[in-house]
Design an enzyme around this catalytic site. Structure first.
Site, PDB file in Angstrom:
ATOM      1  CB  ALA A 171      53.570  50.336 -18.527  1.00 20.03           C
ATOM      2  CG  MET A 172      56.306  56.332 -20.513  1.00 14.10           C
ATOM      3  SD  MET A 172      57.948  55.778 -21.105  1.00 14.10           S
ATOM      4  CE  MET A 172      58.986  57.066 -20.398  1.00 14.10           C
ATOM      5  CD  GLU A 173      60.451  54.597 -17.945  1.00 13.62           C
ATOM      6  OE1 GLU A 173      59.576  53.889 -18.502  1.00 13.62           O
ATOM      7  OE2 GLU A 173      61.614  54.684 -18.369  1.00 13.62           O
ATOM      8  CG  HIS A 191      59.430  47.341 -15.791  1.00 12.67           C
ATOM      9  ND1 HIS A 191      60.270  46.470 -16.430  1.00 12.67           N
ATOM     10  CD2 HIS A 191      59.589  48.527 -16.440  1.00 12.67           C
ATOM     11  CE1 HIS A 191      60.914  47.088 -17.407  1.00 12.67           C
ATOM     12  NE2 HIS A 191      60.501  48.356 -17.443  1.00 12.67           N
ATOM     13  CD  GLU A 192      56.695  50.952 -16.634  1.00 13.77           C
ATOM     14  OE1 GLU A 192      57.450  51.947 -16.710  1.00 13.77           O
ATOM     15  OE2 GLU A 192      56.742  49.999 -17.443  1.00 13.77           O
ATOM     16  CD  GLU A 236      63.538  50.160 -19.931  1.00 17.67           C
ATOM     17  OE1 GLU A 236      62.935  49.360 -19.185  1.00 17.67           O
ATOM     18  OE2 GLU A 236      63.092  51.290 -20.217  1.00 17.67           O
TER      19      GLU A 236
HETATM   20 ZN    ZN Z   1      61.073  49.982 -18.618  1.00 18.86          ZN
END
Ligand code: ZN
Length: 829
Positions: free
Chosen positions: A255-257, A290-291, A313
């Protein structure tokens, strides 16, 4: 850093989803603090046509030269300029199939193949979509504008400001201006998206392919909760008006934030009651959390250089569990954290080929197979240790202070220490610098000398090395007395050794109470280990400590300090083990031993495993039940497969019956779907191959496809395994090829063919996404290289003289191979 800083970008894009090209114009507004005659930007795989600078109210053409090696373009200004500089560049680019930059993702709609175009920029692929100063510290505001087909949907970080029909089946979409942010967090995409939404002060939407948006409901509801938790805990409101979560089929990472437009693999966002297991459900929540944490840690406050990437992270990893635990305390996710994060980190961190969490500058500073376990898993584990050290309230206050002080800006590790020290009045910097700034972790050795315990510390590595390292270790020791009582000693081990007085009547001692500390323990006295073992079998020690003892002991087997027979003897204390954490780790360790040992030793390990896991399955029941603990549901899937693998007839009979239900079109509970498919491949061979591959092509669910890809790695027959190898290269989408390869590397029947397969397809493997190529190497070398150590080593020695591709992954995988080879020799001596 140069004296020219970007302030604002205005990006205009016209993607062509049939030719996979796009035309772009970017206006860049910069500020030069001193007179400058040229401006340097990053650019990669773009054809620049034209560059003009605004000079005294007029646009003047500029000469420019591109350096593809350095990924830069140098623009020569007509004269020296200072202060505001504005220029425009027109260019064309490819909507590539590399899952990086501005790329295409394939899907099938109404039986037709289609593509969407989306972006993935971290760490340095924004330069594939527009010329820019592509560094996290070069923050600017962005206006994004796209011309797309009238029926298409476009999404970016901000809401749409204006939409205009251009005629001819095209429209122009203009998005609102972003806040100041880094280039790697920008997002734009166009495709056939369908939304479900939750209006509120912040509009939350989940975007999917048409027809499946209801599968986003679970994520939508969890995101609303997680957002309110985050705003409350961080003390800073989410600063954008909307937050999108987009499911993208072809995706390299998980995934990407992207700020306000987070992207996910389909199985990490979509929840399908028919195919999503409890493990899958938990993973969805963790990834969303997390994102979401990144929207503050990374997006609002950004590392001033990639070497501080851990500030992103480690926090996202930590809060990925913290937030989920808040809403689902019955899931025991901190146990999962110990197994999935801390144990993974310790395993990676025990290699000689290593880096500190704050990775020194240079070419290592990227997220790869080598750095990720350090930055994510170790970083997250160390934050848990810091939270324990300063206390959870002070920890939260320190983070609030850190975020508020640096919002819309950048920060370094030092800024974090400063915030935590201010609120806690504790020497956080001193404590932390040696955990963040040096590679590896300590092995604490302990022995009893009359009425004292003597502790010593040294760096833990699997292979021998000479290290002069010391850590400030928050040490905890639980003392057990003969009368059944216990007492906790808390101290700090900062020198090489420490002597602690032991009270009268002490019968046993357990170091690292509740496994809060990031270190391993070796008990030099057999008697104490035996006394702890008895507390394991009567379960007077809790599951976390039962896990820690077994886990440390296995690390010492890998290190060559403890004999396999002693480890096997210690496992007999776990005959009645029923808790998730010790069982899941024992299963993983036994499987590792099974694969590495080979020969007659493997049979011995299989018989231990079959007995242990049959017993555990018996007591939890083979069939999933509604009243199961969450962790039991996850454990069952793992143990069922392993029991079949190790020859349990009972488990095989159950799994075979379930698999034939599946083949006949019946339903199997999603919580055992994976193991049933694995067992099907293992037990049924050819028949299962036909069904699994047909199902793979027909399945609409990425959850199900992932299970099939793992099962495909579980055949025994040589001929079938050869077909699987071909199938992976020809039929499995690039995003998932590594899944089956990983499963093959865990299969003793498939391992001998891995190395020849790699050699004859090396060029093909090298075309994989860099992260996936590394993943492939990181399983093929340590397992496929077994019994061929010399050949594999020599091959990569020559390879590394010519290439730098996947260098870190190769080095650490060769070290793992050496560890495996040594274990195999020791076991079979
Ligand atoms: Zn991350």
């Amino acid at each position: 850093m140069s004296s020219v800083k970007p302030n604002h970008y205005k990006i205009h894009l016209e993607p062509d989803l049939e030719r996979f090209t796009f035309e772009g114009t970017v206006e860049i507004y910069l500020d030069a603090s001193e007179p400058t005659g040229e401006v340097s930007l990053n650019v990669l795989d773009l054809a620049l046509w034209n560059c003009q600078v605004l000079l005294q109210g007029e646009l003047k053409p500029c000469r420019f030269s591109v350096d593809p090696q350095k990924e830069t373009v140098t623009i020569l200004l007509p004269e020296k300029m200072q202060g505001d500089i504005a220029f425009a560049v027109t260019y064309t680019g490819k909507i590539n199939n590399k899952m990086a930059g501005f790329y295409r993702s394939r899907y099938v709609l109404d039986g037709k193949e289609r593509f969407m175009a989306v972006t993935q920029f971290e760490e340095s692929d924004a330069r594939r979509a527009f010329p820019c100063k592509d560094h996290p510290a070069e923050k600017a505001t962005f206006d994004v504008e796209m011309v797309v087909g009238a029926a298409k949907v476009a999404v970016s970080n901000m809401p749409i400001e204006d939409e205009k029909d251009l005629g001819g089946g095209r429209k122009r979409i203009k998005f609102q201006r972003t806040p100041r942010m880094s280039t790697y967090l920008l997002f734009f995409g166009v495709g056939d998206f369908e939304f479900i939404e939750d209006p509120g002060e912040v509009l939350i939407r989940v975007a999917t392919l048409p027809g499946v948006s209801e599968q986003g409901r679970f994520s939508l509801e969890f995101t609303r909760k997680a957002l309110s938790f985050a705003e409350d805990y961080y003390g800073v409101r989410f600063p954008l008006p909307k937050l999108d979560l987009l499911a993208i089929a072809d995706f390299a990472a998980g995934a990407m934030e992207n700020w306000g437009a987070m992207t996910f693999r389909e199985n990490l966002l979509l929840h399908d009651p028919e195919t999503t297991s409890k493990a899958g459900e938990e993973r969805i929540c963790e990834v969303i959390a997390h994102e979401l944490a990144h929207q503050w840690f990374g997006d609002l406050v950004t590392p001033e250089d990639w070497k501080y990437l851990w500030l992103n992270e480690s926090f996202a990893t930590f809060f990925g569990f913290h937030i989920v635990n808040h809403y689902y305390p019955e899931w025991d996710v901190w146990e999962h954290f110990l197994h999935g994060q801390t144990a993974t980190a310790l395993d990676r961190d025990g290699l000689r080929e290593n880096f500190p969490i704050e990775i020194p500058g240079g070419d290592h500073v990227v997220i790869n197979i080598s750095t990720a376990p350090i930055i994510y898993n170790k970083g997250g584990s160390i934050l848990r240790q810091v939270e324990g050290y300063v206390g959870s309230d002070r920890f939260r206050d320190g983070l609030r202070r850190y975020l508020k002080t640096h919002e819309y800006g950048c920060a370094s590790s030092h800024d974090l220490w400063e915030a935590l020290e201010t609120v806690s009045a504790k020497p956080v910097a001193k404590m932390m610098e040696n955990w963040i700034g040096q590679a590896g972790f300590p092995l604490v050795e302990v022995k009893r000398e009359q009425d004292r315990l003597i502790f010593s510390q040294s760096r833990f590595t699997y292979l021998p090395g000479r290290w002069e390292q010391k850590w400030v270790i928050p040490l905890t020791v639980r003392i057990f007395f003969e009368d059944g009582k216990s007492e906790l000693i808390e101290t700090v081990l900062e020198d090489e050794t420490l002597s602690v007085e032991l009270q009268k009547g002490a019968a046993a001692y357990k170091v690292n109470d509740h496994q809060r500390g990031y270190y391993r323990v070796r008990y030099l006295e057999k008697e104490n280990l035996g006394a702890l073992g008895r507390r394991i079998s009567e379960k007077s020690l809790g599951p976390v400590d039962r896990w820690g003892l077994q886990s440390d002991l296995y690390a010492l087997v890998k290190r060559g300090d403890v004999r396999l027979s002693d480890y096997a003897a210690f496992l007999t204390y776990y005959v009645h083990e029923d808790a998730f954490l010790p069982l899941t780790t024992m299963a993983a360790n036994l499987h590792h031993l099974y694969v590495v040992a080979g020969g007659a030793k493997a049979d011995k390990i299989a018989s231990i495993g079959a007995k242990l896991f049959e017993g555990a399955l018996e007591s939890m029941g083979y069939e999933p039940r509604d009243e199961d603990r969450h962790t039991t549901s996850i454990l069952r899937d793992q143990l069922l497969w392993q029991a079949v693998l190790y020859g349990s007839e009972q488990a095989a009979a159950f799994a075979r019956a379930k698999f034939s239900d599946l083949v006949r079109g019946g339903k199997v509970h999603p919580d055992i779907m994976r193991s049933v498919m694995q067992a099907g491949a293992f037990l049924e061979g050819e028949k299962a191959y036909g069904w699994l591959t047909a199902r793979f092509q027909a399945s609409p669910s990425e959850h199900e496809r992932m299970n099939i890809l793992v099962a495909l790695g579980c055949f025994r027959q040589k001929e079938l395994l050869e077909r699987v190898q071909e199938y992976v290269l020809d039929q499995v989408p690039d995003r998932n090829k590594f899944v089956t390869i990983g499963a093959l590397a865990e299969n003793a029947h498939a391992i001998p063919a891995l190395w020849p397969w790699y050699l004859s397809n090396q060029a093909r493997f090298e075309t994989f996404h860099p992260i996936h190529y590394e993943r492939v190497l990181s399983v093929i070398i340590p397992y496929g290289g077994l019994v061929k150590e010399r050949e594999v080593k020599d091959f990569f020695k020559t390879y590394l003289e010519k290439h730098t591709k996947a260098k870190d992954a190769i080095k650490l995988s060769l070290e793992r191979l050496e560890i495996h080879a040594r274990m195999r020799r020791a076991f079979n001596a």
